[in-house]
Design a protein around this motif. Sequence first.
Motif, mmCIF file in Angstrom:
data_model
loop_
_atom_site.group_PDB
_atom_site.id
_atom_site.type_symbol
_atom_site.label_atom_id
_atom_site.label_comp_id
_atom_site.label_asym_id
_atom_site.label_seq_id
_atom_site.Cartn_x
_atom_site.Cartn_y
_atom_site.Cartn_z
ATOM 1 N N GLU A 179 36.253 106.918 35.180
ATOM 2 C CA GLU A 179 36.145 108.363 35.426
ATOM 3 C C GLU A 179 37.370 109.094 34.887
ATOM 4 O O GLU A 179 37.254 110.145 34.257
ATOM 5 C CB GLU A 179 35.992 108.627 36.929
ATOM 6 C CG GLU A 179 34.663 108.217 37.526
ATOM 7 C CD GLU A 179 34.588 106.729 37.839
ATOM 8 O OE1 GLU A 179 33.528 106.286 38.317
ATOM 9 O OE2 GLU A 179 35.600 106.008 37.618
ATOM 10 N N ARG A 180 38.527 108.517 35.137
ATOM 11 C CA ARG A 180 39.769 109.153 34.672
ATOM 12 C C ARG A 180 39.864 109.091 33.142
ATOM 13 O O ARG A 180 40.354 110.027 32.509
ATOM 14 C CB ARG A 180 40.972 108.454 35.314
ATOM 15 C CG ARG A 180 42.324 109.075 34.970
ATOM 16 C CD ARG A 180 42.482 110.488 35.545
ATOM 17 N NE ARG A 180 43.816 110.988 35.267
ATOM 18 C CZ ARG A 180 44.884 110.785 36.053
ATOM 19 N NH1 ARG A 180 44.749 110.088 37.190
ATOM 20 N NH2 ARG A 180 46.055 111.278 35.732
ATOM 21 N N GLN A 181 39.414 107.998 32.572
ATOM 22 C CA GLN A 181 39.431 107.882 31.120
ATOM 23 C C GLN A 181 38.613 108.984 30.461
ATOM 24 O O GLN A 181 39.083 109.682 29.547
ATOM 25 C CB GLN A 181 38.880 106.521 30.692
ATOM 26 C CG GLN A 181 38.879 106.301 29.190
ATOM 27 C CD GLN A 181 38.215 104.994 28.810
ATOM 28 O OE1 GLN A 181 37.000 104.928 28.648
ATOM 29 N NE2 GLN A 181 39.014 103.942 28.685
ATOM 30 N N ALA A 182 37.365 109.153 30.912
ATOM 31 C CA ALA A 182 36.499 110.182 30.335
ATOM 32 C C ALA A 182 37.097 111.565 30.541
ATOM 33 O O ALA A 182 37.074 112.410 29.632
ATOM 34 C CB ALA A 182 35.111 110.108 30.969
ATOM 35 N N SER A 242 45.372 106.868 29.300
ATOM 36 C CA SER A 242 43.995 106.695 29.782
ATOM 37 C C SER A 242 43.013 106.259 28.706
ATOM 38 O O SER A 242 42.064 105.517 28.984
ATOM 39 C CB SER A 242 43.496 108.001 30.415
ATOM 40 O OG SER A 242 44.335 108.421 31.467
ATOM 41 N N ALA A 243 43.200 106.746 27.483
ATOM 42 C CA ALA A 243 42.241 106.462 26.414
ATOM 43 C C ALA A 243 42.164 104.969 26.127
ATOM 44 O O ALA A 243 43.164 104.250 26.206
ATOM 45 C CB ALA A 243 42.641 107.216 25.146
ATOM 46 N N SER A 244 40.983 104.516 25.796
ATOM 47 C CA SER A 244 40.801 103.102 25.469
ATOM 48 C C SER A 244 41.602 102.739 24.216
ATOM 49 O O SER A 244 41.627 103.513 23.244
ATOM 50 C CB SER A 244 39.318 102.801 25.223
ATOM 51 O OG SER A 244 39.156 101.524 24.646
ATOM 52 N N PRO A 245 42.239 101.589 24.198
ATOM 53 C CA PRO A 245 42.968 101.145 23.004
ATOM 54 C C PRO A 245 42.038 100.601 21.926
ATOM 55 O O PRO A 245 42.474 100.294 20.823
ATOM 56 C CB PRO A 245 43.883 100.047 23.552
ATOM 57 C CG PRO A 245 43.117 99.469 24.697
ATOM 58 C CD PRO A 245 42.412 100.638 25.319
ATOM 59 N N GLU A 246 40.749 100.477 22.278
ATOM 60 C CA GLU A 246 39.770 99.995 21.303
ATOM 61 C C GLU A 246 39.440 101.105 20.312
ATOM 62 O O GLU A 246 40.065 102.154 20.304
ATOM 63 C CB GLU A 246 38.514 99.518 22.034
ATOM 64 C CG GLU A 246 38.770 98.452 23.085
ATOM 65 C CD GLU A 246 39.356 97.178 22.500
ATOM 66 O OE1 GLU A 246 39.043 96.866 21.326
ATOM 67 O OE2 GLU A 246 40.132 96.501 23.196
ATOM 68 N N MET A 247 38.431 100.888 19.496
ATOM 69 C CA MET A 247 38.102 101.852 18.452
ATOM 70 C C MET A 247 37.770 103.234 19.009
ATOM 71 O O MET A 247 38.243 104.258 18.524
ATOM 72 C CB MET A 247 36.919 101.343 17.626
ATOM 73 C CG MET A 247 36.626 102.188 16.398
ATOM 74 S SD MET A 247 37.911 102.070 15.135
ATOM 75 C CE MET A 247 37.536 100.441 14.466
ATOM 76 N N PHE A 249 37.709 106.170 22.082
ATOM 77 C CA PHE A 249 38.552 106.595 23.205
ATOM 78 C C PHE A 249 37.861 106.359 24.548
ATOM 79 O O PHE A 249 38.512 106.058 25.538
ATOM 80 C CB PHE A 249 38.889 108.085 23.087
ATOM 81 C CG PHE A 249 39.824 108.428 21.967
ATOM 82 C CD1 PHE A 249 40.832 107.554 21.578
ATOM 83 C CD2 PHE A 249 39.719 109.646 21.300
ATOM 84 C CE1 PHE A 249 41.708 107.878 20.559
ATOM 85 C CE2 PHE A 249 40.594 109.986 20.286
ATOM 86 C CZ PHE A 249 41.581 109.101 19.906
ATOM 87 N N ILE A 250 36.518 106.557 24.584
ATOM 88 C CA ILE A 250 35.770 106.450 25.828
ATOM 89 C C ILE A 250 34.814 105.269 25.765
ATOM 90 O O ILE A 250 33.969 105.184 24.867
ATOM 91 C CB ILE A 250 34.968 107.737 26.109
ATOM 92 C CG1 ILE A 250 35.904 108.930 26.296
ATOM 93 C CG2 ILE A 250 34.093 107.565 27.355
ATOM 94 C CD1 ILE A 250 35.187 110.256 26.515
ATOM 95 N N LEU A 251 34.946 104.357 26.728
ATOM 96 C CA LEU A 251 34.064 103.204 26.819
ATOM 97 C C LEU A 251 33.668 102.986 28.274
ATOM 98 O O LEU A 251 34.368 103.434 29.186
ATOM 99 C CB LEU A 251 34.765 101.945 26.294
ATOM 100 C CG LEU A 251 35.115 101.894 24.804
ATOM 101 C CD1 LEU A 251 35.942 100.653 24.510
ATOM 102 C CD2 LEU A 251 33.851 101.899 23.950
ATOM 103 N N THR A 252 32.573 102.307 28.495
ATOM 104 C CA THR A 252 32.180 101.954 29.853
ATOM 105 C C THR A 252 33.078 100.820 30.335
ATOM 106 O O THR A 252 33.850 100.232 29.560
ATOM 107 C CB THR A 252 30.712 101.487 29.898
ATOM 108 O OG1 THR A 252 30.602 100.255 29.167
ATOM 109 C CG2 THR A 252 29.795 102.531 29.288
ATOM 110 N N SER A 253 32.964 100.472 31.615
ATOM 111 C CA SER A 253 33.763 99.368 32.159
ATOM 112 C C SER A 253 33.391 98.051 31.488
ATOM 113 O O SER A 253 34.164 97.088 31.517
ATOM 114 C CB SER A 253 33.546 99.264 33.677
ATOM 115 O OG SER A 253 32.167 99.130 33.979
ATOM 116 N N ALA A 254 32.204 98.018 30.861
ATOM 117 C CA ALA A 254 31.757 96.821 30.149
ATOM 118 C C ALA A 254 32.191 96.838 28.686
ATOM 119 O O ALA A 254 31.854 95.937 27.920
ATOM 120 C CB ALA A 254 30.246 96.689 30.233
#
Length: 348
Positions: A179-182, A242-247, A249-254
């Motif tokens: 939630e915080r990431q999004a 907060s942003a995902s370090p993957e490709m 910025f926003i990803l699900t918990s999965a």
Amino acid sequence: MAKGFRLKGIKQVRKPDGRRYVYRRVKGRLIPLPDLPENDPAFLEAYLDDENAITLDGTLGALIGDFMASNDFKSRKVTTQTVWRRRLKHIQNQYGKSPVSKLTKTHVQKALNKLTPGAARSERTIWRALMAYAVLMGWRDDNPAKDVDIQKSKTTPHATRTKEDVATFRKIWTIGTPERQAFEVIFWTGARCVDAVKIGWQNVENGVLEFVQEKTGGLAYVPITAPVASFLEKDRTLFLRSASPEMLFILTSAGKARSVKALSMFVSRAARDAELTNKTAHGLRKARAVILAENGWTPHQIGAWTGHESLQEIAHYTRDANKWAMVVETQTGNSRQPQSKVIDLKGK
């Protein structure tokens, strides 16, 4: 199929690259068929479907079928095609047997009056494009949807997230939660959900996020690691944490990407769980524009960040800005106008 029997109206075209295209000619119209032998069950099924469609020739249903197969329709954005196809199918089911030549402005008006003003406005655009295509293809001489009116109603705009709203949300949803990431990604970038689901580190160059907006086709520039004014440092730091370090910025918990609809609903639900009512993802986009306006940014600077090209639209977004604070600070010589070299938007 009996020996020697041939299906009527079959036309074959072979392109220079060797590919073969098969059509059926029906009253001057070429209906595409699968590139299969004429005795193939799938070919016969497609042929018979079009046989049944002949009875719709000259009707709104036939026009809609032609329109969706046209370059006019296929040249539009994929997202537009998806939405329009669903609405056109609905129109086809409701009014498909109506003769195109007999349609009037009143008919279109009655169809739109059954919808909410917002939905009617969007559907009027579809009707206008459909009828413009009818004129272009000689189905009729005028566009009956051109001057159709939309019933007026008072709309409730997306509520802008206030500083108190932001503080409350951050207190409930800690860094590390989806939630915080999004929230932080949309709040910092000001991106619409349709863009937020697909932007990420692949769009960052020289410390600046650059992406083409799906809705308008315009460019948006957002500082990611490039220098920013001091009033932006806190929000930028929280975004980076907060942003995902993957490709993306926003990803699900999965670890999967979210759909546009899912992200919008997810952000709204997270706000409700934090006891914030009528707070949507779009309210975060507005909040970013307001923060920039309150700190002395010009409409052109705000537009570079949010991607708005219309100064009128930027003014609409920032009408909730704290004008008292802006005026007082300017009068006391403490204006927070950003320095000219704070953010380098790649020279644009």
